[in-house]
Each structure stands twice: as structure tokens, then as C-alpha cells.
Scaffold this motif. Sequence first.
Motif, short mmCIF file in Angstrom:
data_model
loop_
_atom_site.label_atom_id
_atom_site.label_comp_id
_atom_site.label_asym_id
_atom_site.label_seq_id
_atom_site.Cartn_x
_atom_site.Cartn_y
_atom_site.Cartn_z
N ALA A 121 0.83 -1.21 0.00
CA ALA A 121 0.00 0.00 0.00
C ALA A 121 0.86 1.25 0.00
CB ALA A 121 -0.93 -0.01 1.22
N ALA A 122 1.94 1.24 0.77
CA ALA A 122 2.86 2.38 0.81
C ALA A 122 3.52 2.60 -0.55
CB ALA A 122 3.91 2.17 1.89
N GLU A 123 3.94 1.50 -1.17
CA GLU A 123 4.61 1.62 -2.47
C GLU A 123 3.66 2.18 -3.53
OE1 GLU A 123 5.95 -2.34 -3.14
OE2 GLU A 123 7.85 -2.05 -2.06
N ARG A 124 2.41 1.73 -3.52
CA ARG A 124 1.43 2.24 -4.49
C ARG A 124 1.22 3.75 -4.32
NH1 ARG A 124 -1.29 -2.63 -3.19
NH2 ARG A 124 -2.64 -1.51 -1.70
N SER A 386 -4.97 2.88 6.29
CA SER A 386 -6.11 2.14 5.72
C SER A 386 -5.77 0.67 5.54
CB SER A 386 -6.52 2.77 4.39
OG SER A 386 -7.65 2.12 3.86
N SER A 387 -4.56 0.40 5.07
CA SER A 387 -4.16 -1.00 4.87
C SER A 387 -3.98 -1.72 6.20
CB SER A 387 -2.85 -1.06 4.06
OG SER A 387 -1.74 -0.61 4.81
N VAL A 388 -3.63 -0.98 7.27
CA VAL A 388 -3.52 -1.59 8.59
C VAL A 388 -4.88 -2.12 9.05
CG1 VAL A 388 -3.08 -1.12 11.04
CG2 VAL A 388 -1.48 -0.29 9.31
N ILE A 389 -5.91 -1.29 8.92
CA ILE A 389 -7.26 -1.75 9.31
C ILE A 389 -7.67 -2.96 8.48
CG2 ILE A 389 -9.71 -1.15 9.32
CD1 ILE A 389 -8.99 1.63 10.16
N ASP A 390 -7.42 -2.90 7.17
CA ASP A 390 -7.77 -4.03 6.30
C ASP A 390 -7.05 -5.31 6.75
OD1 ASP A 390 -9.34 -2.33 4.82
OD2 ASP A 390 -7.87 -2.06 3.21
#
Length: 506
Positions: A121-124, A386-390
Motif C-alpha cells: 500500500a505504501a509503495e502504491r 487504511s491498509s492496517v485496518i484491512d
Amino acid sequence: MHKVTWRRCAPLSALAKFHAARGPSCQKSALKNTPADVLEMPPCSFTPQEYKGMSKERMMEIRRRNCHPMTMKVTYYKKPVFIHQGHMQWLWDVDGRRYLDLFAGVATVSVGHCHPKVTAAAERQLKMLVHTTNIYVYPPIHEYCEKLASNFPEPLKVVYLTNSGSEANDLAMCMARLYTGNFDIITFRGSYHGGSPQTMGLTSLADYKYPVGIGLGCTNTMCPDVFRGPWGGGHCRDSPVQTTRECNCAQGYCEANEEYIEQLKQTLLTSVSSRIAAFFAEPIQGVGGAVQYPKNFLKEAYKLVRERGGVCIADEVQTGFGRTGSHFWGFQGHDVLPDIVTLAKGIGNGFPMGAVVTTREIADAFTRGVHFNTFGGNPLACSIASSVIDTIKEEGTQQNSLEVGTYLMTELAKLRNKYEIIGDVRGKGLQIGVEMVQDKASRAPLSPQDMLAIFEDIKDMGILIGKGGIYGQTFRIKPPMCITMDDAHFFLSVFNKSIQNYMEKR
């Protein structure tokens, strides 16, 4: 001395299946010379990069010369750990030694070091847009605020994003004072709510205080600590493990709770004005040593505070995002609904971020002036958060915290019953404290020198944990929430051995 046998447990959840799919083990980075009666470090399929950077001597030279002296003061261990790389619950130092990380950068790495989903997610986002501010309208901040708010009960649906927990608590103080029109704020003794000029008033630990006029309008009340405080029994707290103090309370009645509530009433009568702004409390104290309160204390305290015009603020910087296992937010375990909730640490899995979540009415009161935060709601931070919650939802991380954490505490309680110097074991999920004492009768804290000896020994056997408490007498176990039951077995064998080693040298 008996030989501890190695055993492997069946996977617990989707998270365990994720670990199982990682492939064959790679043991060459594990610490060597493990004592014969300590379990072998669990396998890890990840191979770190070879370190080719600055020497340890050069790093320490720069640390002494160019880094603020406070950096040296807070450095853990007489022989510091020189961290090079991390993966999930593992850290490697510059010499290639592997450590099981049970402190998670101070309860901050929630789903695992460099978790593949969070990294992706960070890379995107890095390739799309690294930074803009909320003076513009951009998708990540809105996507994240909606997702975060969806995990809160009504009416906690308004989000303000910051860079840290200190910032979030600082902002919550201001919101509370503006909304109520009052000034006084109450916190517990032994609490830690940040190091900014305002939050230093909330923080009630002498080591974090400076003799300057900051943090005005903050009053500390007695912490309802049922182990170290004057009142407590064997049924007080919401934890898999209770204190060993005797309890003669009738069913449904807690004398300790009544006594600590009386102390809060005395504070309200004598130390603050008749109308107050707020009451701050962590659901479980973090830096204070994983201290837990009687089960109904916060519910009764919230009622008293609201009767005096104040709002109730839950500091979820360490307890949030499923760490307590039973609930997504620590305050839910107390059956209370705060007016303001502050977040940080695990929100971004190590990426700097914080948040204040509150009601529409309190949020509106803050619009009387203008407040701007350049990096709060940064698109990169929002994408990571956001990716952490996912990841927490998809991998069953909260359930893993409950299962592994409960197992750890119940097994640590057996060691408490075995060793005179382990006074208390407490917590929920993977927010665990082990309080060390000179003896159980006096409950006098184990000396800093003795704590350090055990602390260093645990590190030398391959595990990193933390310390806390007013006297620095509590070991803090707050790992990435991806740890496995095998990791728990390894820690228990190491901790048991470290206590044995200490007892033999006394």
C-alpha cells in the motif's frame, strides 16, 4: 533442572495460516549459544539483507556527538541492539542476529514489521502522491476517515488526523476546554499521555517532568491500581489473571472500586473547580506498567465527570486496533462510551500518525478559530493506515491477540506462583505487564539494577521486551499482533530461564 521439550501448536487463525504458507525455515540468523533448557527460537523463512553500512563504533560516536544527549539517556541495554531490518515479529541486528520483538517499537508495530500488505500500500501511494495537505480534496484522507469512523459507535464519527499521540492528546485537551468552557483536566497518577508542552501536564511520572511552567490546569488523582494500590482483591479486574490479594467482597460488589471512586470524589471536591473540562484515562495504562482498574471504575468515573460538566477522553494510543483482543477499542471492555478518543502508534504500524475521534458537537466547538496541521492526513499516512485496518480484519489479528495473549498471561501466572520476585501478571490480549517485586509480602519494587540484569539476560537469549511503571519495575510485553503460539512458548522458556539465572546469582 528439567529439559523443556519443543512442541508446535496447530494454527489459530487466518494469521497463523499466513505464517504457515511462508515456506521452509531459515535458521542461520538465529542467536547462537542458546541454553540447553531453553526452547529453540521458532523458525523464520525470511532472509534479511546482509548489512554493509556504518560500523557500530561509528554509529555510537555520532550518537554521542550529534544526537541530542536525551537519545543516549533513553537507549536500551548496556550493550545496545543495533537494528538493521525487520519482518513481521522479527528483527535483525547489523551482525545478522535475529530477535523476537515483543515490544513492537513501544506497542507501535501492530500487524508486523514491513508487513507485505502494508508495504505494498505504501509503495502504491509513493508512486501516486506522497504529499499534499487537507487544504485540497484528495481521495486517501476521505477513504481513511470513513473507514476509521465506521469502526466506532455513534456518535463518535468525526475524525481529525495528526502526526502523533502527543499531538492528538494536545488537541483533545483544547477541544474539551473549548466545548465545555472549563479548564481543569484530571488524569491518573502514573499516567503517560505525551511529551508536548500541554500533555506534560497530563503525564504523571516524575521522570517525564521538567521544572518549568507547562501543562497548566492538569490535576492527578489516585490510580485505581488493585495490585500496588491500598485496595484490591482477587476479582477486581477484567483480565485472564487476577491479583493474589485476598478478597472478601460479596457477589456483585467490589470494595476496592468503592474506595478508589471515593478518592476521585475527594479530588473533585478539593483539587479542581466545581466545573471541569475533562477526564483522561487509558483503558489500560501503558508506560505506567499495564495497570488495570476495577471493572466498573471507568463507568462510575465517567458519570462523576459528566455531572461536573466535563467530557471523558479515552487514550487508545496503546490499547486501540484490537490489541486487547476482546474488543477493537480498549474502552469497549469497560462498557463505556467516551466523548473523545485519541489514537496513534498502531494506527500506522510504525508510520508516524495520530487521530482524534469525537462527536459532531465537540468538533464544531473547535471551529471557532483555525487549526491547521501540515502533515496530518498526509496521503501516504492515510494509505498506510487504511491498509492496517484491512490487514487486522482480513488476518484475524484481533482474535490472535486474544488467543496468544490469554495463553501468555495464564502461563506467566504459573511462573508468578513459582517465583517470589514475580508479584503480578496482568493485562488483556497482547497488552501485558509483569510486575517484579523484592518479595510478595511487601510488594516492594525490584531494584533498577536487578531489573536490568534480567532485562539484559532476556535480550541476550534473543527476545526484546520493554519496561515501565513508576519505579521501572514492570516488564511490558506488547508485541506485533502477528506473533504465534510457538513464539509464546519460546518467550516463556526464555523468561523462566532468566528468572532462574537471577535467582541463582542472588
